[in-house]
Design an enzyme around this catalytic site. Structure first.
Site, mmCIF file in Angstrom:
data_model
loop_
_atom_site.group_PDB
_atom_site.id
_atom_site.type_symbol
_atom_site.label_atom_id
_atom_site.label_comp_id
_atom_site.label_asym_id
_atom_site.label_seq_id
_atom_site.Cartn_x
_atom_site.Cartn_y
_atom_site.Cartn_z
ATOM 1 N N THR A 64 0.837 -1.191 0.000
ATOM 2 C CA THR A 64 0.000 0.000 0.000
ATOM 3 C C THR A 64 0.877 1.246 0.000
ATOM 4 O OG1 THR A 64 -2.051 0.975 0.822
ATOM 5 C CG2 THR A 64 -0.460 0.304 2.495
ATOM 6 N N CYS A 122 -3.227 8.099 7.455
ATOM 7 C CA CYS A 122 -3.771 6.738 7.435
ATOM 8 C C CYS A 122 -2.804 5.774 8.118
ATOM 9 C CB CYS A 122 -3.994 6.257 5.999
ATOM 10 S SG CYS A 122 -5.299 7.127 5.128
ATOM 11 N N HIS A 138 -5.495 -0.531 4.743
ATOM 12 C CA HIS A 138 -5.096 0.888 4.665
ATOM 13 C C HIS A 138 -6.259 1.684 5.255
ATOM 14 C CE1 HIS A 138 -3.081 4.244 2.049
ATOM 15 N NE2 HIS A 138 -3.895 4.819 2.900
#
Lengths: 160, 202
Positions: A23, A29, A46
């Site tokens: 990711t 995040c 994520h």
């Protein structure tokens, strides 16, 4: 290196050896990598926000409290044993520093707390953590080894 | 919230954007002493997961300037552009020949923040003229990093209430150089309705 599976923002994926789950561009995040060492099943989420707070959830992968149970369930479907899972987490940065910070500015920290709380309650041990700071991170989980690579633009690379 | 937006709402937002761009071009031209043209080719709702793609992908280095907006309809604004485009914008703003700027040191950072300030101020003045909601920008903050990381704070703020974000594309042209930047307007949940009510299209 095995097949690479991309996990988008507010997204999750699972895979079995030799799949690599990636990711890109975690800021506030938090990326959560779960791994079962015996079956070599890995999962990567994520996560954008701590909790759904009773909102109608159209995308469970967006929130810590809805993404993580779904991730564990999908790993079980691939043969993982939830009692053997360990976690590595990265991200949760604060990218901007405003003169008058708002509660929302702490979103990275709150995401990290929400993930850690959920993992603790689920009895999943956190074996490595690279969170905070003010820079972005790209992470790769190699399901052959369980190693998590954390890449940045200006803060080097780590192997967790 | 987004489902309630009609083509008429978009027309109004485009009009606000175009007048703001006109004001911003005038302000920037006075600052650099040369003509600058600005246009808003489009105002659109973009799904959260496509926003980074607009900037060249989540791993692409970008510059982002974040401002809070105070007033009767609080909001957050992010002005973002690929780093290469930020260099071109700085060549224009600092009166350098094309291709000169290749790093963001202190001078470049403050010039970029100032540009973001002027642009945002111009858009907000335009919105104020239409709505009388008293929008005031706060001091800007700058981040230079991967697009995904720079954007996700803004997307998270928006993502609590919607899966799409309001995007105002902005083109700058000066002496043969062209730059495209992106404004993301993130109203706090009740603010978008307040804006449309004040625009008379609620």
């Amino acid at each position: 290196m095995g097949e690479v599976r991309r996990v988008g923002m507010a997204d999750l994926a699972v895979g079995k050896e030799p799949v690599v789950l990636v990711t890109i561009g975690l800021g506030s995040c938090v990326g959560v990598a779960l791994y079962d060492d015996q079956t070599k099943v890995g999962g990567l989420a994520h996560i954008m926000l701590p909790e759904a707070n009773g909102l109608a959830v159209t995308n469970p992968a967006k929130f810590a409290d809805t993404a993580l149970p779904l991730l564990v369930k999908k790993m079980e479907e691939l043969g993982a044993n939830p009692r053997r899972l360990t976690a590595k987490i990265a991200g949760g940065a604060q990218m901007f520093r405003l003169a008058q910070p708002t509660e929302m500015m702490r979103i990275g920290e709150r995401n990290t707390e929400a993930v850690l709380n959920w993992l603790r309650a689920a009895g999943i041990r956190v074996v490595a953590q690279d969170t905070g700071g003010s820079w972005g991170r790209t992470i790769e989980l190699d399901t052959s080894t369980g190693e998590l690579r954390v890449k940045t633009i200006a803060h080097g690379e780590k192997r967790l | 919230m987004t489902e309630g937006l009609s083509e008429f709402h978009y027309d109004v937002l485009r009009e606000v954007g175009n007048i703001g761009a006109g004001n911003a071009a005038t302000a920037l031209a006075q600052l650099v002493g040369r003509p600058i043209h600005m246009e808003v080719p489009d105002v659109l709702w973009v799904p959260l997961d496509e926003v980074a793609a607009r900037l060249g992908g989540p791993e692409k280095p970008v510059a982002g300037i974040l401002l809070g907006v105070e007033g009767e309809a609080p909001a957050t604004i992010l002005f973002a552009l690929p780093l290469s485009q930020a260099y071109t914008l700085l060549d224009i703003m600092l009166g350098r020949s094309p291709g000169t700027t290749s790093a963001l040191d202190e001078l470049e950072q403050s010039a970029l923040q100032e540009t973001g300030n002027i642009l945002t101020g111009a858009y907000l003045n335009s919105l104020n003229a239409f709505t009388n909601l008293g929008f005031r920008p706060t001091v800007p903050a700058l981040a230079v990093d991967m697009a995904g990381a720079v954007l996700d704070y803004v997307l998270a703020e928006f993502g609590q209430v919607a899966d799409q974000v309001l995007l105002i594309e902005t083109e700058f042209r000066a002496e043969g150089q062209e730059v495209t930047g992106y404004f993301f307007l993130v109203p706090e949940p009740p603010s978008l309705n307040a804006i449309f009510r004040a625009l008379g299209v609620g």
